[in-house]
Write a protein that holds these residues in place. Structure first.
Motif, mmCIF file in Angstrom:
data_model
loop_
_atom_site.group_PDB
_atom_site.id
_atom_site.type_symbol
_atom_site.label_atom_id
_atom_site.label_comp_id
_atom_site.label_asym_id
_atom_site.label_seq_id
_atom_site.Cartn_x
_atom_site.Cartn_y
_atom_site.Cartn_z
ATOM 1 N N ARG A 193 38.408 48.766 48.437
ATOM 2 C CA ARG A 193 39.030 47.872 47.452
ATOM 3 C C ARG A 193 40.118 47.032 48.134
ATOM 4 O O ARG A 193 41.226 46.887 47.632
ATOM 5 C CB ARG A 193 39.609 48.664 46.275
ATOM 6 N N PRO A 204 40.080 44.882 43.025
ATOM 7 C CA PRO A 204 39.886 46.320 42.769
ATOM 8 C C PRO A 204 38.433 46.656 42.467
ATOM 9 O O PRO A 204 38.123 47.347 41.499
ATOM 10 C CB PRO A 204 40.791 46.573 41.554
ATOM 11 N N PHE A 205 37.507 46.159 43.293
ATOM 12 C CA PHE A 205 36.087 46.362 43.082
ATOM 13 C C PHE A 205 35.533 47.259 44.182
ATOM 14 O O PHE A 205 35.701 46.964 45.366
ATOM 15 C CB PHE A 205 35.322 45.033 43.109
ATOM 16 N N TYR A 206 34.817 48.319 43.776
ATOM 17 C CA TYR A 206 34.190 49.211 44.758
ATOM 18 C C TYR A 206 32.704 48.905 44.872
ATOM 19 O O TYR A 206 31.986 48.818 43.874
ATOM 20 C CB TYR A 206 34.349 50.677 44.359
ATOM 21 N N PRO A 235 45.079 50.276 50.074
ATOM 22 C CA PRO A 235 44.732 50.176 48.668
ATOM 23 C C PRO A 235 45.571 51.125 47.834
ATOM 24 O O PRO A 235 45.931 52.210 48.271
ATOM 25 C CB PRO A 235 43.250 50.584 48.641
ATOM 26 N N ARG A 271 44.835 53.086 45.463
ATOM 27 C CA ARG A 271 44.239 54.393 45.228
ATOM 28 C C ARG A 271 44.449 55.340 46.409
ATOM 29 O O ARG A 271 44.287 56.553 46.279
ATOM 30 C CB ARG A 271 42.740 54.251 44.928
ATOM 31 N N ALA A 318 33.966 42.755 46.898
ATOM 32 C CA ALA A 318 33.869 44.191 46.622
ATOM 33 C C ALA A 318 33.753 44.945 47.940
ATOM 34 O O ALA A 318 32.930 44.594 48.788
ATOM 35 C CB ALA A 318 32.659 44.479 45.736
ATOM 36 N N THR A 319 34.586 45.948 48.131
ATOM 37 C CA THR A 319 34.590 46.723 49.376
ATOM 38 C C THR A 319 34.710 48.206 49.059
ATOM 39 O O THR A 319 35.068 48.595 47.948
ATOM 40 C CB THR A 319 35.771 46.317 50.277
ATOM 41 N N ARG A 371 33.602 47.220 38.113
ATOM 42 C CA ARG A 371 34.480 47.422 39.275
ATOM 43 C C ARG A 371 34.166 48.705 40.033
ATOM 44 O O ARG A 371 34.623 48.882 41.165
ATOM 45 C CB ARG A 371 35.938 47.379 38.851
ATOM 46 N N ASP A 372 33.403 49.602 39.460
ATOM 47 C CA ASP A 372 32.997 50.836 40.143
ATOM 48 C C ASP A 372 31.471 50.871 40.195
ATOM 49 O O ASP A 372 30.819 51.442 39.330
ATOM 50 C CB ASP A 372 33.545 52.066 39.418
ATOM 51 N N LYS A 384 47.972 46.812 45.105
ATOM 52 C CA LYS A 384 47.921 47.519 46.386
ATOM 53 C C LYS A 384 49.290 47.494 47.048
ATOM 54 O O LYS A 384 50.177 46.732 46.677
ATOM 55 C CB LYS A 384 46.909 46.859 47.320
#
Length: 374
Positions: free
Chosen positions: A302, A306-308, A11, A13, A298-299, A181-182, A37
């Motif tokens: 991400r 881009p979903f947490y 990812p 991030r 969502a993972t 997304r967060d 990513k």
């Protein structure tokens, strides 16, 4: 940065800002800007790899120079002021108010200045407040006017619509807030509350009657679509059998008003409630579809979008959704319905060839094995 994530990609991030393209054993690390990513991809070795390494080093230098010369673009949605007499008049006709300013919703999806999408969605400012004006089809307008306006649901407040030559335009009260997304525990519960309230109100044991309008016709369109999707896994015996389980259940599964694209960026948190937006793919469909779509992409890493969202939050969301079901079915059946719908989500991206690093295929195969062993 000493290992790959479970889908063979890292990812964005997780990559230090100083990370560079690395070439080894015929692979190189590259930035997929659309997905946000870094990925490893095989690359054809030219001669003994010297020419390839030279090309990559030149690319690194050019990229660094371009970044030094231009300001790094901030990714995400933004509003761009526009002057349009057509939009102003349409907004004024619908709201009955004088328009002060118009902005267009855009998305900066890449770092280059021209990597921008412009949507047919406008923010209208008047003395009385803000509105959203959106170009859409007749079905979305019908969903707002005839369905979502019936109850106190957490959706944009419908104002009115106008028909143009090429499409319909709908106007709603503007919603302030951030997308989902967060995820946090609080927003997880709020999202379940919003979705379950809509699902309970429109809960239908099954779609066994002839559709009366375009909204109910959505199930027929959906059914034809998933039948075509089944052909994409016909050569894989495990996926084929598991997907047939999904198809069989769709004909008996309870239906409700569904958003049809309930991803985290189609939900806004205004500090008190989660507001579901963008009903362009909505209609009466199996209840499990929106639940699965919200969870499947969502993972914690991400890995796809881009979903947490962590596993505990997913469990919390499922608990709250089940507790709020209008007509109780067994928890075992509820869990199975969501898993089957999740399989459909995975296979959708495999079918669309949007699975370059194999994450969706890998997870579809694992889930199919689980379903067949129940």
């Amino acid at each position: 940065m000493n290992r790959l994530s479970d889908r063979g990609s890292i990812p964005l991030r997780s990559i230090p800002e100083t990370a560079k393209i690395q070439c080894f054993s015929g692979f190189f690390l590259y930035l997929d800007r659309k997905k946000g990513k870094y990925c490893f991809r095989p690359y054809k070795i030219e001669k003994n790899g010297v020419e390839l390494r030279s090309k990559l080093e030149d690319r690194i230098k050019r990229t660094k120079k371009r970044k030094d010369e231009t300001k790094e673009m901030e990714l995400g949605n933004f509003q761009k002021p526009v002057e349009s007499d057509e939009i102003r008049k349409m907004a004024s006709d619908i709201t009955g108010e004088s328009v002060k300013a118009v902005s267009r919703i855009c998305e900066q999806w890449g770092e280059a200045e021209d990597e921008v999408r412009e949507y047919d969605v406008y923010v209208i400012e008047t003395d009385a407040g803000k509105y959203t004006l959106k170009k859409t089809g007749s079905k979305e307008a019908q969903i707002y006017a005839q369905y979502l306006s019936k109850g106190e649901f957490h959706v944009p407040q419908y104002v009115g619509m106008r028909q143009a030559e090429d499409a319909d335009w709908i106007c709603m009260k503007y919603v302030e807030g951030n997308d989902m997304r967060d995820m946090t525990d609080e927003t997880t519960e709020k999202a379940a509350e919003t979705l379950s309230k809509i699902q309970s109100y429109f809960w239908t044991p099954s779609m066994d009657k002839a559709p009366e309008n375009e909204v109910e016709q959505r199930f027929v369109e959906y059914w034809k679509r998933i039948l075509r999707r089944a052909s994409s896994v016909s050569d894989d015996p495990v996926l084929r059998k598991a997907y047939q389980m999904f198809l069989d259940r769709q004909l008996t599964c309870p239906c409700t008003m569904s958003n049809g694209d309930f991803l985290q960026w189609n939900a806004l948190y205004d500090g008190e409630n989660v507001i579901m937006i963008d009903w362009g793919f909505g209609g009466m469909m199996p209840y499990s579809l929106d639940i699965a779509r919200f969870l499947a992409h969502a993972t914690e890493t991400r890995s796809t979008f881009p979903f947490y969202m962590n596993d505990a939050q997913k469990g919390l969301f499922l608990d709250r959704m089940y507790e709020a079901l209008k007509t109780k079915i067994s928890r075992e059946q509820f869990n199975l319905d969501v898993k089957l719908a999740t399989l459909n989500e995975y296979i959708e991206f495999v079918e669309a060839e949007e699975d370059e690093d194999g994450w969706y295929l890998e997870h579809a195969q694992a889930l199919a094995e689980e379903l067949l062993n129940l």
